[in-house]
Design an enzyme around this catalytic site. Structure first.
Site, PDB file in Angstrom:
ATOM      1  CE1 TYR A 153       0.724  -0.187   4.501  1.00  0.00           C
ATOM      2  CE2 TYR A 153      -1.746  -0.638   4.856  1.00  0.00           C
ATOM      3  CZ  TYR A 153      -0.441  -0.200   5.345  1.00  0.00           C
ATOM      4  OH  TYR A 153      -0.436  -0.413   6.456  1.00  0.00           O
ATOM      5  CD  GLU A 154      -0.580   5.088   2.004  1.00  0.00           C
ATOM      6  OE1 GLU A 154      -0.624   5.719   0.831  1.00  0.00           O
ATOM      7  OE2 GLU A 154      -1.381   4.983   2.812  1.00  0.00           O
TER       8      GLU A 154
END
Lengths: 592, 592
Positions: free
Chosen positions: A434-435
């Site tokens: 994620y990110e």
């Protein structure tokens, strides 16, 4: 059940003996006296160990429950959140005028590591709120700041970031969510967002969604994306939560880990929102959040490695199995503890040397952020911008691998959920994704950051390493074990940079084929630099006659291990980079 | 939902163009004509793809259920097991006199890979039965073979291996389970065993437990361990299952993966058992099973990497995200497929080049086993004994890493259970642990196998590599891309062996500190050798004018990738080994 002890001594060593925070010309650092930081870390460590860590397996086992749009968090989460709020832990570094404590980010980083080690899924509720608050602080109007920040500082209202849609994650130019201006300054936001962490839950009285959407008639693709504030409950004139907005949670995902955090499908059905920042400049505003989040995610890699290591170490000391090959070490017992075996030590040292190096890297990164945000230091801003993908990508890849190693120390028990080691691995896995998945971090690093501002920031990094080597070249205690390996590794990094410069213009595929290796090469050099700096401080303490000889000697031994066994990976990464694009790109897509 | 396609073309290439099975002087290999193996692989591939693969997520989601001593397997498992039995797939390589089909092990290995890719948890029921049957075949009396083998060949009765107890896994000398002789040839077995895969379930009419236990009055430690056959139901004189034996399942474990396979705590409360093999020689008998199981576990690493890769490749071709940095490849679509991006190709090539190399290694290993078991070839037996820990340790570590890579290609979707990629990672994780954790494999390799029989087997391995290089030294097509890198890697392996010889006697910790790196170094050299052999065959086919040019060209490109990007890891492993024991052993146990 796994246990957790906050690594306070190690953090104090970094803050006061390596980074020398009180001596730095960063606004606010003067107040970071050892007694003060010690007291803060001590209190945070208690919350982490006594409140958050015991809830970690509860969150994993129970998970979040979805019922008709509502999400119930695991037993105990709400009470713990109240306790964290009550202690003022949710806004350490936000400005006082909005209810924060105005402490430097570096201290928030140390506390954040503890909370994240103890309970990653829980800490995300608070971390995402912080990110959203930072975006409002940086890009909001005075009215927006006054409306949202005091409530978000306490996490009475939590925050989210809404980027991903079913058909687009990395490539946000494909976004379909639209925001129609209503003529009164508000917009109607319509579309579906997925993978929204903490998108819906029962621990806050309001949830402030920051949502990327396109205003009809704007530029095509990523240049037409704007950022909106869309509260779950519209805010009354008196600041209290009012009518329900047309945003709802459609379902929550069943995931490999972080079960205690609700990952939501969010449906916006003409929900009322307000522009945050400028029209069509949504990506700029979102990146305020993203950069902070990326560094926070890098920290999660370190944090899961730490709690995995702590428990693996304890198990290795206590579990009796086999005998030391050179003779019994526990002759009165039925067997020796696992820790006598060289390969168990090898894996524990892999973990320990990564963790302590990574912690130094994180805190140094936080210092750069403070220099930039609090001191307006452009060079520091450029450098942390360069290092952000390295922190995110390298620390989460390595952090994950370290949780796998920690699990392995437990043998079969590592695979049984009851023992808790599997959760660290499963929770750590998301941080690589994620990110911005780590491949995207590598692309950002090589495709964008390396050449940014004419390559000034990477040059500054090399200069810094060179200066450190030069300043210490007469130090015989450091030379063979620390300075020489750092020099060699730094040369590998420079050679890789040269390769990209020479090849990248002619053949961008050749540069990008090596991007992932470059990210890891860079990470190793950063940890090598950190270890050299830590070794210097440890030698100084020993020379000055310390009462903690064992602490400093262990620091040196751990650093020597990193330099001897881990840092030589730079040569392999360089060899792969130099093999160029051809081996990677040779096959047609159909031939896979 | 993930899909699976059996890699039949690749297996046929290995069997007939690389290993040239029909030309080998191994009893039974003459019958392995391409049409025959093709037909078998085709049928097995159908079962794998159509029966086992669709049940894989069912097994993961439902898991096994425990109720008052009974275990219910996931929906559909029993019907599928009947189908596999009905097709004769459970005893391909067992002797005909016991109901098997007497096919070479190499063919069973290829089929086993398919089944394991499609559904690892399911295939374990059959795999463990095969292991137990092999132990009975090798060490049982004629009466025992006649009683158990025909039923186990069909998996009407399944088998287990019972080694671990709560306080001892690797160190079996600490075992407490005891077996009291009853004077009638039987024993009463009492004790608790844990981590017993398939210890209890509802898919067989009897379960034959092979149980390690100590006969009172025997030698201390591992030398006093014997192996017993303990059936769940005692067998009547007519061969039918009779009275329930005093063995029961106390609970099943909640695990990270392989949810479809019941991992049981087994309680033996004076259960009736019969000695298998000789008194106090239980470890020897158990190792018949263990060695087979270790190779089978190595195959699981390959098998999970394969199914992960297949799905990652499909996703990378279909998911549209971003543009090729050199210009759009799908200009009419909203974005290009993921596979245009160099870092996506890098990770797919990592997977593909590992898998194809590992498959060659597995099948070559199976040939060595056939040479040894069917042909009585002592040299082959020595070599496969040396390579067994490499197959187990290297293929499961790398196989796991490849499932992590495959999951990563899916971005956020890789973390969501619904997409199925997480299961491959979670299932693959156990293979690094069971049948001897990989650190124990490394210890076995360096501490035992390397010097076994005066080091004759490792010398034979080096000789084989040297001979291959010599035989092909004039082949310019192979030289730079394959022979030179293989030579360099083999030199690294020899240098590591020399280091152990020079240091090992003086300081065993120095050798064992490098054992894990040595296992990986050895694995890379084996895959390098396999790739050089495959490249030679591919060149030969192209030179002879093939209609499958694309297949052979892809083989060469994939091999070049391995040699250029993966094989250079040998230098890093050597550097770590040469750093010796000091960095690893420097810290006191208390300083961790």
């Amino acid at each position: 059940m796994p246990s957790y002890t906050a690594p306070i001594r190690d953090m104090q060593f970094l803050l006061h003996e390596v980074l020398n925070v009180t001596a730095q010309d960063v606004p606010g650092y003067g107040g970071l006296e050892p007694d003060f930081t010690g007291a803060v870390l001590e209190e945070a460590g208690k919350i982490a160990a006594e409140v958050l860590a015991p809830l970690n397996p509860v969150g994993d086992t129970e998970g979040c429950h979805f019922d008709n749009g509502a999400v119930r968090t695991p037993t105990g989460f709400k009470a713990a959140f109240d306790q964290v709020r009550g202690g003022g832990w949710t806004a350490l570094d936000l400005p006082e005028e909005y209810g924060g404590q105005d402490m430097p980010y570096i201290l928030g980083t140390a506390v954040g590591e503890m909370f994240s080690s103890a309970n990653q899924a829980f800490t995300m509720y608070q971390g995402l709120t912080h990110g959203a608050a930072s975006a409002i602080l940086a890009h909001g109007t005075e009215a927006q700041k006054a409306t949202y920040l005091p409530k978000m500082a306490t996490c009475d209202w939590t925050g989210t970031m809404n980027l991903t849609e079913p058909h687009c994650g990395t490539d946000l130019g494909l976004m379909r969510t639209r925001a129609e201006p209503q003529g009164d300054g508000s917009y109607k936001v319509t579309g579906q967002k997925i993978f929204i962490s903490a998108g819906e839950h029962d621990m806050a009285e309001n949830i402030i969604h920051l949502v990327l959407a396109k205003i009809p008639g704007g530029p095509e693709g990523i240049k037409g994306v704007s950022l909106f504030i869309v509260p779950k409950f519209l805010v009354n004139a008196d600041g209290s939560p009012g009518a329900r907005n047309a945003v709802s949670c459609g379902k929550i995902e069943r995931k490999m880990g972080i079960h205690g955090n609700a990952t939501c499908v969010m449906n916006y059905d003409g929900a009322t929102g307000w522009l945050l920042g400028e029209e069509h400049k949504g990506m700029r505003a979102m990146f305020t959040m993203m950069n902070e989040a990326r560094i926070g995610v890098g920290m999660q890699g370190l944090a899961q490695a730490e709690i995995g290591y702590q428990n693996a170490r304890t198990y290795a000391r206590e579990r009796l199995q086999g005998r030391d090959v050179t003779g019994p070490k526990n002759p009165d017992g039925p067997a020796d503890p696992l820790i006598v075996h060289p390969d168990i030590r090898r894996t524990l040292m892999d973990q320990k040397s990564f963790i302590e190096g990574a912690r130094a890297f994180m805190l140094w990164g936080a210092e750069l952020i403070d220099r930039s945000h609090r001191g307006g230091d452009q060079a520091a801003e450029g450098l942390i911008s360069l290092l952000t993908p390295v922190i995110k990508g390298f620390l989460t890849d390595e952090g994950y691998d370290m949780t796998v190693r920690a699990q392995q120390v437990y043998g079969g028990h590592g695979y049984i959920e009851e023992w808790g080691m599997s959760q660290f691995t499963r929770d750590a896995r998301i941080a690589m994704i994620y990110e911005g998945a780590n491949g995207v971090q590598a692309l950002d690093l090589v495709g964008r950051k390396l050449a940014a501002d004419g390559g000034r920031h990477v040059m500054a990094f090399f200069e810094m390493v060179k200066t450190f080597l030069k300043e210490n070249e007469g130090d015989e205690a450091l030379k063979a074990d620390f300075l020489d390996p750092l020099k060699a590794a730094s040369k590998d990094l420079q050679a890789a940079g040269m390769f990209f410069m020479a090849e990248g213009m002619k053949n961008p595929h050749a540069a990008l084929a090596g991007s992932y290796d470059f990210m890891h090469l860079f990470g190793h050099v950063c940890l090598g630099l950190m270890w050299a700096r830590m070794a210097k401080s440890a030698h100084a303490a020993l020379a000055a006659g310390t009462t903690e000889e064992e602490f400093y000697k262990a620091k040196l031994a751990t650093g020597r291990f990193y330099m001897a066994r881990r840092l030589p990976a730079t040569a392999l990464h360089l060899a792969r980079i130099r093999s160029g694009g051809a081996p990677v790109m040779a096959l047609d897509a159909e031939a896979f």
